[in-house]
Design a protein around this motif. Structure first.
Motif, short mmCIF file in Angstrom:
data_model
loop_
_atom_site.label_atom_id
_atom_site.label_comp_id
_atom_site.label_asym_id
_atom_site.label_seq_id
_atom_site.Cartn_x
_atom_site.Cartn_y
_atom_site.Cartn_z
N ARG A 17 4.87 6.28 9.55
CA ARG A 17 4.62 7.02 8.33
C ARG A 17 3.13 7.34 8.24
O ARG A 17 2.28 6.49 8.55
N LYS B 246 8.54 6.51 -2.93
CA LYS B 246 8.30 7.94 -3.06
C LYS B 246 8.43 8.43 -4.49
O LYS B 246 7.72 9.33 -4.91
N MET C 128 -18.40 7.54 -1.72
CA MET C 128 -17.04 7.06 -1.45
C MET C 128 -16.90 6.53 -0.04
O MET C 128 -16.10 5.64 0.21
N TRP D 30 -5.67 0.01 -4.03
CA TRP D 30 -6.40 -0.06 -2.78
C TRP D 30 -7.59 -1.00 -2.89
O TRP D 30 -7.93 -1.71 -1.94
N TYR E 173 -9.26 14.85 -0.04
CA TYR E 173 -10.33 14.73 -1.01
C TYR E 173 -11.02 16.09 -1.10
O TYR E 173 -11.56 16.57 -0.11
N SER F 154 0.82 -1.21 0.00
CA SER F 154 0.00 0.00 0.00
C SER F 154 0.85 1.26 0.00
O SER F 154 0.34 2.34 -0.14
N HIS F 155 2.14 1.09 0.20
CA HIS F 155 2.98 2.28 0.23
C HIS F 155 4.02 2.20 -0.87
O HIS F 155 5.12 1.70 -0.65
N PRO F 156 3.68 2.67 -2.00
CA PRO F 156 4.65 2.64 -3.08
C PRO F 156 5.80 3.59 -2.78
O PRO F 156 5.68 4.48 -1.93
N LEU G 170 -8.22 11.87 4.63
CA LEU G 170 -8.09 10.48 5.06
C LEU G 170 -6.62 10.22 5.34
O LEU G 170 -5.77 10.47 4.48
N ASP H 223 -4.35 6.42 -6.97
CA ASP H 223 -4.70 5.36 -6.02
C ASP H 223 -5.00 5.97 -4.66
O ASP H 223 -4.09 6.36 -3.94
N ASP H 224 -6.23 6.04 -4.32
CA ASP H 224 -6.55 6.50 -2.99
C ASP H 224 -7.42 5.45 -2.30
O ASP H 224 -8.08 4.66 -2.97
N PRO H 225 -7.40 5.44 -1.02
CA PRO H 225 -8.08 4.35 -0.30
C PRO H 225 -9.57 4.28 -0.57
O PRO H 225 -10.16 3.20 -0.46
N LEU H 226 -10.16 5.39 -0.94
CA LEU H 226 -11.60 5.35 -1.14
C LEU H 226 -11.96 5.16 -2.61
O LEU H 226 -13.12 5.22 -2.99
N ASN I 136 5.29 8.66 -6.42
CA ASN I 136 4.33 9.70 -6.07
C ASN I 136 4.67 11.03 -6.71
O ASN I 136 3.80 11.76 -7.17
N LYS J 122 -13.95 0.15 5.44
CA LYS J 122 -12.61 0.53 5.03
C LYS J 122 -11.91 1.34 6.12
O LYS J 122 -10.71 1.20 6.31
N PHE K 270 -6.25 -4.22 -2.44
CA PHE K 270 -5.86 -4.39 -1.06
C PHE K 270 -7.05 -4.80 -0.20
O PHE K 270 -6.98 -5.73 0.60
N PHE K 271 -8.16 -4.10 -0.42
CA PHE K 271 -9.32 -4.42 0.41
C PHE K 271 -9.88 -5.80 0.08
O PHE K 271 -10.35 -6.51 0.96
N TYR L 298 -4.35 11.71 2.56
CA TYR L 298 -5.07 11.87 1.30
C TYR L 298 -6.09 12.98 1.49
O TYR L 298 -6.89 12.94 2.42
N VAL M 147 -8.08 14.24 -5.64
CA VAL M 147 -7.39 13.61 -4.52
C VAL M 147 -5.94 14.08 -4.53
O VAL M 147 -5.28 14.06 -5.56
N VAL N 107 -2.84 11.97 -7.55
CA VAL N 107 -2.69 10.57 -7.16
C VAL N 107 -3.94 9.80 -7.57
O VAL N 107 -5.06 10.22 -7.26
#
Lengths: 836, 190
Positions: B160, A77, B26, A99, B166, A73-75, B153, A88-91, A80, B31, A102-103, B164, B175, A86
């Motif tokens: 670390r 630097k 979203m 992500w 939004y 989940s942490h590519p 988020l 790829d965001d978690p939502l 980025n 999650k 990942f889920f 994020y 994002v 970006v």
């Protein structure tokens, strides 16, 4: 672990487990053996270096796979910074995003944990350890990610666990052996073990593929003469063990064959090999999928197919047990699903299971090319490799072990209870021995079942296929073009040709009759109906019978070649030729007598009514076409034949209506030819009844031969319907005041109907098996037939008194006798069937 | 790896009817592990909605909150990070970095989350982070009239944090991502 290959061994001891050595390599390292059997490590006399190289390769592949599939989940630097926005965001809602994956993985892991936490509770000390659990989870997760088409199914973890356990046991063994020699390498190598690392490169360079040379180089390194002698004295097994587990051998640490660090890697490779079958036939993954296997061409899940295969073997080995199970309606997949999916993991304790798996893995998973060569669709059977054969043999030997208790059961539930609670206190060795003895047989039957001339398995498949096609089966399926079948087809074609000419005769004759009769009918219909009823009863009967017989002949012959073919195809019954001949005779007679009548009709008849002729022709063509597909798919398609029989019935219905009309008009003309016709009819009747009897006799003969009836109930029902329809015809005829005469004909008709259905069912019963319970329904339908006949019979008797024509009464008496015999036969059949 | 949702200043129903539909779609349960809310929700229904996303909800009190039980400031520890939560109307001047840094030291937190200005801000300051997630509904404030709806988020993993951001700009969710490591000390980046 501080191993080193230069380490000298105590001369004296053998490793404790070595006594079990059966002469094969790595006899006390089950994990290594399995890895070789599963094709992860090279077989044959590979040198230790080769083993190490292959092991290292497989481990590298696993690491690559892991890197590719597992989501970080942490590519880094750098990634980025490259883009301002970006993605790829978690939502993120796109499923392809990192992500999203990942889920999904997290969800899968959760599911895995649910199962893994319940894995082998009795061996919790090993399997419930966090390290083991995480290893298992990781392996399963990776495998599922790599094979998204299968995903995770319950049971996979139980396939994996023994593999991991075996590796663990190997490691334990290694540490035991190391302990035995521990003094030596502590004393001698504590100091040198580090300095040694400088020489690693030299060492591995100097080493060649040859093991002896390798040891030579070691000798060179350590120089001491005493050590050399010790190394030679070291028994080969142990020496090999040390060589395999030397961190400084080929490929360095990555090449250590038994390594705790790479247990996960090795277990994954083994698991993958088991699941995919490593290009062999038996792939466990198939057993978990619900869609049919690639090459099988069936609609069945592979596990069901496989269980059918071993049921087939059971049938060969112990048909009475098989019959019993079938009779109870215990389908093989009810219990085989559990047996096969985890390779008997649920039925035996882990210790015993390892013994069984030893055997399973040690039998090769490939079919030799010579077997494949003459067989295009060899992929049909899932278990047609020696390994698959052993699996099915094992299942059968388990069934045989339970034989007596299974035979004692009366219900499917109790039977299944016993099957699913396999006794734990049994000797696995015996079972394995039994399975081994069955293995060759299983292998042969499996092989033969995939070859075109058809063991039952394939037949069943074909049947099932036909069954699944069910309603669109009208299109004739090209029958498999294999040598033996085509032979019979050819034979049949000869028959068919003769029959077709006959049929065309029939068409023309019928239309002629129709023409003549209709012409008459237009003028005289009502008067005749009233006036000629009583006087011309006998003539009507004759004409009707002749026509009807003609139709029946057609129908019969349509059925007969099929029946014959079926009989011949199934088992060479000596009766066939006889019946065939008799039918041929029938056909001749049938052809002759209508011919005469046709001539006579032709004299009387003038220009025909074209439409009517067309109609009749059409009806016949319907009959022909209906019979056509039946011929084409000459063996299994029950649907089609039921279709034909239905259309046949409807034809009969139509025709009886017409015939009444035409007969009533015709009868006057044929007063003269009465006697001839009656005699002919008599002959025919006699033949018919005799043939019925013959059928019955044949049926009785075949009954014990053919144990199981799959489609019987269907035909039973069809025949019942047909007979009901016939019965209706009879009723109609009665109401139209034709009198008792028609019944004479209608009865043979019913008999014939039965006869046909019997023939058909007999054909099928020889080919297909199962569902004995349906026999009862057949028996009932036969009883219904009998009742119909009886009712007709009684009514007829009532009307016998009314009929004043002496010849007709005589004829009726004859008919009665014949009917009575036919009835008796029918009763016998039904009795037999009910018994079964 | 923990996902922490930070949002605030919804001002429902006084200044906004509801969260933007895009945000609602979203934000799905399953999650997010924690929610921290700076306050001004203002009614209980929103509190319940946030609870439905994630049961672990932490709220500090804004000046418009009906529920008077919310604390003025709150601290919590997630992983190796200590988080501080305050609405921000108490800090004078509003949204001033130095004042916020004071509060950060006062609470002794690594990450301070405040609101009230309805404008997204994130500073890396004195080895910590000061974050203002803005208004999740884009409600107007006494300072700004047209604020973009936004929330934050945080993906907290060991030392670390990936933040994020939004933001709903012209109907599109944008994002952004800010990386932060605990040991490093750098100045503001936004």
């Amino acid at each position: 672990m501080a191993t080193s290959q230069g380490e000298t061994a105590l001369p004296e001891p053998l490793s404790p487990s070595r006594s079990s050595s059966s002469g094969s390599r790595f006899s006390n390292l089950r994990g290594v053996r399995w890895r070789i059997d599963l094709g992860i490590l090279p077989n044959s006399p590979a040198s230790v270096d080769d083993l190490r190289r292959v092991a290292a390769d497989s481990r590298r592949k696993y690491v690559q796979l892991k890197r590719r599939l597992l989501v970080n989940s942490h590519p880094s630097k750098d990634e980025n910074r490259s883009s301002g926005v970006v993605m790829d965001d978690p939502l993120s809602q796109s499923p392809d995003s990192k992500w999203g994956r990942f889920f999904r993985n997290a969800e899968l892991e959760k599911m895995l944990d649910q199962d893994l936490s319940r894995l082998y509770p009795e061996l919790g000390s090993y399997f419930q350890k966090a390290a083991c659990q995480s290893m298992l989870r990781q392996i399963l997760l990776l495998w599922c990610l790599k094979h998204p088409e299968y995903g995770y199914r319950k049971g996979m973890h139980e396939l994996l666990a023994p593999l991991l356990y075996v590796l663990h046991v190997d490691l334990q063994h290694l540490s035991q052996v190391q302990e035995l020699y521990v003094d030596h390498f502590n004393d001698e190598f504590d100091g040198t073990s580090f300095s040694e690392s400088d020489m690693v490169s030299d060492c591995s360079f100097k080493k060649t593929a040859n093991m002896n040379r390798g040891t030579d180089s070691e000798k060179h390194f350590y120089g001491g003469a005493a050590k050399v002698s010790c190394l030679d004295k070291l028994d080969p097994d142990t020496r090999e063990l040390f060589l395999m587990n030397d961190a400084y051998g080929a490929e360095g640490e990555l090449g250590v064959i038994l390594s705790e660090k790479f247990m996960e890697h090795d277990a994954y490779c083994m698991f993958d090999a088991v699941m995919s079958g490593s290009h062999g036939v038996v792939a466990m993954a198939d057993f978990f999928s619900t869609s049919p296997a690639m090459g099988s061409g069936t609609e069945l899940p592979p596990v069901v197919e496989a269980s059918t295969t071993f049921y087939h073997l059971l049938h060969i080995v112990d048909s009475s047990l098989h019959n019993h199970l079938v009779e109870l309606g215990v389908e093989p997949q009810y219990f085989a699903l559990r047996w096969l999916r985890v390779l008997f993991g649920r039925e035996f304790s882990l210790k015993d299971l390892l013994l069984i798996w030893d055997e399973i893995f040690s039998s090769p998973n490939h079919v030799s090319p010579s077997d494949i060569a003459n067989d295009a669709d060899f992929n049909l059977s899932l278990l047609c490799s020696p390994r698959g054969a052993f699996i099915s043999a094992m299942a059968v030997s388990m069934l045989l072990h339970l034989r007596s208790s299974l035979l004692a059961t009366e219900h499917a539930t109790t039977c299944l209870q016993r099957l699913l609670n396999f006794p734990k206190d049994m000797s696995v060795k015996k079972l394995i021995e039994k399975a081994k003895s069955l293995q060759t047989l299983a292998f042969e039957t499996n092989l033969s079942s995939c070859s075109p001339w058809g063991g039952t398995v394939r037949n069943k498949r074909a049947v099932r296929r036909a069954h699944s096609l069910s309603f669109d089966s009208a299109s004739p399926r090209a029958s498999p073009s294999s040598l033996p079948e085509s032979y019979w087809e050819e034979k049949w074609r000869v028959l068919h040709r003769a029959e077709e000419t006959h049929k065309t005769n029939g068409v023309s004759i019928l239309s002629k009759i129709r023409n003549g009769s209709l012409k008459e009918k237009f003028g005289l219909f009502r008067v005749e109906l009233d006036a000629s009823m009583m006087e011309t009863a006998s003539e009507k009967k004759d004409v009707q019978s002749s026509i009807r017989h003609k139709i029946l002949d057609n129908a019969c012959q349509e059925g007969d070649p099929r029946v014959n073919l079926g009989e011949i195809g199934c088992n060479e019954n000596p009766d066939i030729s006889g019946t065939k001949e008799s039918f041929y005779m029938d056909a001749e007679v049938g052809r002759d007598s209508p011919g005469e009548q046709a001539d006579q009709n032709f004299m009387g008849g003038s220009s025909g009514v074209a439409e009517e002729a067309c109609l009749s022709a059409k009806q016949l063509s319907v009959l022909c076409t209906a019979a056509g597909p039946r011929r084409m798919a000459s063996e299994h398609d029950s649907e089609k034949s039921s279709v034909t029989s239905n259309s046949f019935v409807s034809d009969n219905d139509c025709k009886t209506g017409h015939k009444e009309e035409l007969c009533s008009s015709n009868c006057r003309k044929k007063l003269l030819q009465d006697s001839e016709a009656t005699s002919v009819t008599d002959v025919k009747l006699g033949q018919r009844t005799s043939s019925t009897q013959k059928h019955a006799a044949v049926l009785k003969e075949q009954r014990p031969l053919s144990g199981k009836f799959q489609w019987l109930w269907k035909f039973g029902r069809v025949s019942g319907e047909r007979n009901l329809d016939d019965g209706k015809c009879v009723e109609q005829q009665k109401f139209s005041d034709v009198g008792g005469t028609c019944k004479d004909i209608s009865e043979p008709l019913t008999c014939d109907g039965c006869c046909n259905s019997c023939g058909v069912s007999r054909k099928l019963e020889a080919e297909h098996k199962e569902v004995p319970g349906t026999l009862r329904s057949l028996g009932q339908s036969m009883l219904e037939n009998i009742q119909v006949i009886e009712s007709v019979f009684q009514q007829e008797q009532r009307q016998v008194g009314v009929a004043d024509n002496s010849s007709s009464t005589i004829l009726e008496a004859q008919g009665q006798v014949k009917i009575a015999t036919a009835l008796e036969e029918l009763r016998k059949i039904s009795g037999l069937l009910l018994e079964m | 790896m923990v996902l922490v949702l930070a949002l605030g200043d919804l001002h429902i129903p006084h200044r906004a009817a509801d969260l933007p539909a895009k945000f609602k779609s979203m934000l799905v349960p399953g999650k997010i592990q924690h929610i921290i809310c700076t306050g001004n929700l203002c009614i209980k229904e929103i509190h319940d909605y946030l609870k439905s996303l994630c049961p672990d909800l932490h709220v500090s009190r804004g000046e418009y909150d009906e529920d008077s039980h919310y604390p003025e400031t709150k601290t919590l520890t997630i992983g190796q990070f200590k988080l501080g939560l305050c609405h921000g109307h108490q800090i004078v001047p509003w949204g001033d970095l130095d004042s916020l840094a004071m509060l950060q030291r006062q609470l002794d937190v690594d990450i301070l989350v405040t609101g009230h200005t309805h404008q997204f801000k994130a500073y890396k300051h004195e080895g910590g982070v000061v974050i203002n997630p803005g208004s999740a509904t884009g409600a107007h404030s006494s300072i700004t009239y047209d604020a973009n709806p936004s929330f934050v988020l945080m993906d907290i993993d060991a030392l670390r944090v990936v933040v994020y951001v939004y933001e709903l700009i012209d109907g599109e969710v944008k994002v952004d991502k800010i990386d932060f490591k605990k040991t490093t000390t750098t100045h503001a980046c936004h």
